[in-house]
Design a protein around this motif. Structure first.
Motif, PDB file in Angstrom:
ATOM      1  N   GLN A  13       0.904  -1.480  -0.238  1.00 29.47           N
ATOM      2  CA  GLN A  13       0.609   0.154  -0.183  1.00 29.47           C
ATOM      3  C   GLN A  13       1.014   1.054  -0.002  1.00 29.47           C
ATOM      4  OE1 GLN A  13      -3.414  -0.707  -0.854  1.00 29.47           O
ATOM      5  NE2 GLN A  13      -4.004   0.809   0.478  1.00 29.47           N
ATOM      6  N   LEU A  14       1.831   0.565   0.979  1.00 27.58           N
ATOM      7  CA  LEU A  14       3.170   1.918   0.979  1.00 27.58           C
ATOM      8  C   LEU A  14       3.565   2.635  -0.308  1.00 27.58           C
ATOM      9  CD1 LEU A  14       3.853   4.673   2.940  1.00 27.58           C
ATOM     10  CD2 LEU A  14       5.577   2.968   3.643  1.00 27.58           C
ATOM     11  N   SER A  19       4.032   8.486  -0.111  1.00 29.50           N
ATOM     12  CA  SER A  19       3.479   8.762   0.764  1.00 29.50           C
ATOM     13  C   SER A  19       2.397   9.475   0.682  1.00 29.50           C
ATOM     14  CB  SER A  19       4.959   9.525   1.743  1.00 29.50           C
ATOM     15  OG  SER A  19       4.861  10.314   3.180  1.00 29.50           O
ATOM     16  N   SER A  22      -1.943  11.321   6.034  1.00 29.71           N
ATOM     17  CA  SER A  22      -3.048   9.843   6.139  1.00 29.71           C
ATOM     18  C   SER A  22      -4.051   9.457   7.156  1.00 29.71           C
ATOM     19  CB  SER A  22      -2.385   8.030   6.069  1.00 29.71           C
ATOM     20  OG  SER A  22      -1.311   8.190   6.733  1.00 29.71           O
ATOM     21  N   SER A  31       1.298  11.439   8.291  1.00 35.70           N
ATOM     22  CA  SER A  31       2.053  11.180   6.894  1.00 35.70           C
ATOM     23  C   SER A  31       1.820   9.467   6.979  1.00 35.70           C
ATOM     24  CB  SER A  31       2.922  11.247   6.052  1.00 35.70           C
ATOM     25  OG  SER A  31       4.459  10.694   6.711  1.00 35.70           O
ATOM     26  N   SER A  32       1.460   8.824   6.500  1.00 29.85           N
ATOM     27  CA  SER A  32       1.586   7.318   5.780  1.00 29.85           C
ATOM     28  C   SER A  32       3.041   7.253   5.997  1.00 29.85           C
ATOM     29  CB  SER A  32       1.236   6.790   4.344  1.00 29.85           C
ATOM     30  OG  SER A  32       1.727   7.888   3.509  1.00 29.85           O
ATOM     31  N   GLN A  72       0.873  -2.669  13.314  1.00 23.77           N
ATOM     32  CA  GLN A  72       1.716  -2.807  12.558  1.00 23.77           C
ATOM     33  C   GLN A  72       3.100  -3.325  12.421  1.00 23.77           C
ATOM     34  OE1 GLN A  72       1.208  -2.501   9.139  1.00 23.77           O
ATOM     35  NE2 GLN A  72      -0.761  -2.168   9.451  1.00 23.77           N
ATOM     36  N   PRO A 231      -5.418   7.366  -2.402  1.00 28.70           N
ATOM     37  CA  PRO A 231      -5.390   7.366  -0.759  1.00 28.70           C
ATOM     38  C   PRO A 231      -6.100   8.013   0.042  1.00 28.70           C
ATOM     39  CG  PRO A 231      -3.722   8.362  -2.715  1.00 28.70           C
ATOM     40  CD  PRO A 231      -4.614   7.946  -3.713  1.00 28.70           C
ATOM     41  N   ARG A 233      -8.052   9.090   3.772  1.00 28.64           N
ATOM     42  CA  ARG A 233      -7.819   9.936   4.780  1.00 28.64           C
ATOM     43  C   ARG A 233      -8.782   9.734   6.018  1.00 28.64           C
ATOM     44  NH1 ARG A 233      -5.711  11.964   0.206  1.00 28.64           N
ATOM     45  NH2 ARG A 233      -3.754  13.926   0.630  1.00 28.64           N
TER      46      ARG A 233
END
Length: 510
Positions: A13-14, A19, A22, A31-32, A72, A231, A233
């Motif tokens: 996903q990243l 970035s 998110s 940020s992601s 994660q 993306p 949020r």
């Protein structure tokens, strides 16, 4: 083998979206890339403390970015996340720690006293981790600072495959001690992907999340985020409060939000018309049945929104069915998601035709393989290869599922079946009623009598006799409540469901 796990999916996903801001939490955007970096460093820190793949780590936190970072990090380290709602009692937490065999606890400062008290009675927990924590010589195990443990170089992702555990969740324990529900990487990957496919809507990229991330429903939303095609949020609330929810929907022009019925009913007591909610298109409702009157009123007062009900349980990764965007069937919890089979069975286990009520049985890649260390309970729950949910419902001719009630909540009055939800829905139709809960009261002649607890809307007035007459005019003679008790508020569980267990206890105490 190493390619099929949640940590690899997060990396994909990243790479796909790069970035971007998110996650919003209490005035700050994350940020992601920053979230991923923190998770990678925490994973290495956990490994450095001797936490190994397959170990269980209990997470006791209110919503905050550190919850997502911990999830994660755990998956990167091959660790099994064991989320626990922060509202649990010390005794309930002690049971989860002992039953899961947890090696560590991640929490926040306000819950440290409860965590330390529970940990002190359980062997095997080696340390407690908390943001901003200082080691306490009086604590039963070392208390470590979250940031310090994360101050290390990122490490590689541990090899974990489809059948390795990713999460161990505990059910509410309404029939005794809570049971562990083990979910694998394959279970959660499928649930996230199937949920995204069923609920995706182009351009609906701003989501408000007030649900506890420690709950199965919140974990499903987390896993759904690992499969987004554009993306997204997320605005995260520490916990739900109706005024705060409205302010965030207005200020962030939120497109969608996930709620439970009690949250919707709290919002109905707010001056909704005074807020600009015009960007809000979809509200997903789950965890318990939504009264039809609550849905109708919410949609009438927030004209841009449609409420989409869904259905799942912890044992199915919280995903069984949902109403797809633009294809809502009012009163239904939707159609089974792709890859999920639903069968309605009678008491003998025989399939029933559409339109007939019976136990909802499920088979899908998201269903657990069995309860944690409980083979006897597993055998009955997964009889014949189907998950027996304990819920009563039916399918219509088009395959839409309708949940009638919990099997164990059924009231048998003089030999006739009475589903509490039928009575609650009628009581909720009364303009003075905010919430209703119905249980069976022991009766020497009939076996059980129908009894209702009701809370009223602010400023509204109705007597118990008024409500009995209202129900009597709309229900069969064997169904309407002979006793209505008006109370300041209806008890809810820690995840916002009607707490029938406490209502029954109140009746028994008398």
């Amino acid at each position: 083998m190493a390619e099929r796990n949640l940590a690899r999916q997060a990396e994909r996903q990243l790479e796909l979206h790069g970035s971007y801001d998110s996650l919003h939490f209490e005035g700050t955007w994350w940020s992601s890339a920053a979230l991923a970096d923190r998770a990678s460093r925490l994973a290495a820190g956990l490994a450095g403390l001797g936490v190994r793949p397959g170990d269980r780590v209990v997470v006791v936190m209110a919503n905050c970015p550190e919850v997502l970072i911990t999830y994660q990090a755990a998956w990167r380290a091959g660790v099994v996340v064991t989320p626990v709602l922060f509202l649990v009692t010390e005794d309930e937490l002690r049971h989860v720690l002992a039953d899961s065999g947890a090696v560590a606890v991640v929490t926040t400062a306000e819950f440290l006293p409860k965590v330390n008290a529970a940990v002190g009675c359980v062997a095997g927990v080696r340390f407690v981790l908390a943001p901003g924590a200082e080691d306490d010589p009086a604590a039963p195990v070392p208390v470590l600072d979250f940031a310090e443990v994360s101050a290390t170089e990122p490490g590689a992702i541990a090899d974990r495959g489809d059948d390795d555990l990713a999460a161990l969740l505990y059910t509410g324990g309404t029939t005794g001690r809570s049971k562990g529900v083990p979910l694998t990487h394959a279970n959660l990957l499928w649930c996230g992907s199937a949920s995204q496919q069923a609920s995706s809507g182009e351009g609906l990229t701003r989501t408000l999340l007030p649900l506890p991330l420690a709950h199965a429903y919140g974990l499903l939303v987390t896993c759904t985020g690992l499969h987004q095609r554009e993306p997204h949020r997320t605005i995260l609330m520490r916990w739900f409060d109706p005024a705060g929810w409205l302010e965030l929907v207005q200020s962030h022009k939120v497109h969608r939000s996930t709620l439970v019925p009690s949250m919707i009913q709290m919002l109905l007591a707010q001056p909704l018309e005074e807020w600009d909610l015009s960007a809000l298109v979809a509200v997903s409702s789950g965890a318990s049945p939504l009264p039809a009157e609550s849905r109708r009123e919410f949609e009438a007062r927030v004209e841009s929104v449609t409420v989409y009900e869904g259905y799942g349980c912890t044992e199915s990764g919280s995903l069984i069915s949902t109403n797809p965007l633009g294809m809502r069937r009012a009163g239904s919890v939707g159609r089974p998601v792709a890859g999920c089979e639903v069968s309605i069975r009678d008491e003998a286990g025989r399939p029933l035709p559409s339109g007939h009520d019976g136990e909802i049985c499920v088979r899908s890649p998201g269903v657990m393989s069995g309860y944690w260390r409980a083979p006897e309970v597993t055998e009955s729950a997964l009889a014949d290869g189907w998950l027996h949910t304990g819920d009563i419902g039916h399918l219509d001719a088009d395959g839409y599922l309708y949940v009638v009630d919990r099997k164990k909540d059924l009231i048998i009055r003089g030999g006739f079946n009475v589903f509490p939800r039928d009575v609650e829905d009628v009581l909720m139709d009364h303009p003075a009623v905010a919430m209703a809960g119905v249980v069976g009261r022991p009766d020497p002649r009939l076996g059980e009598e129908v009894m209702a607890f009701v809370s009223l809307r602010p400023g509204a007035h109705a007597t118990a006799d008024d409500l009995i007459e209202h129900a009597k005019a709309r229900l069969a003679a064997n169904k309407y409540p002979r006793e209505v008790r008006i109370v300041p508020q209806i008890p809810l569980t820690s995840v916002g469901k009607l707490d029938r267990k406490r209502l029954r206890a109140a009746v028994r105490a008398e």
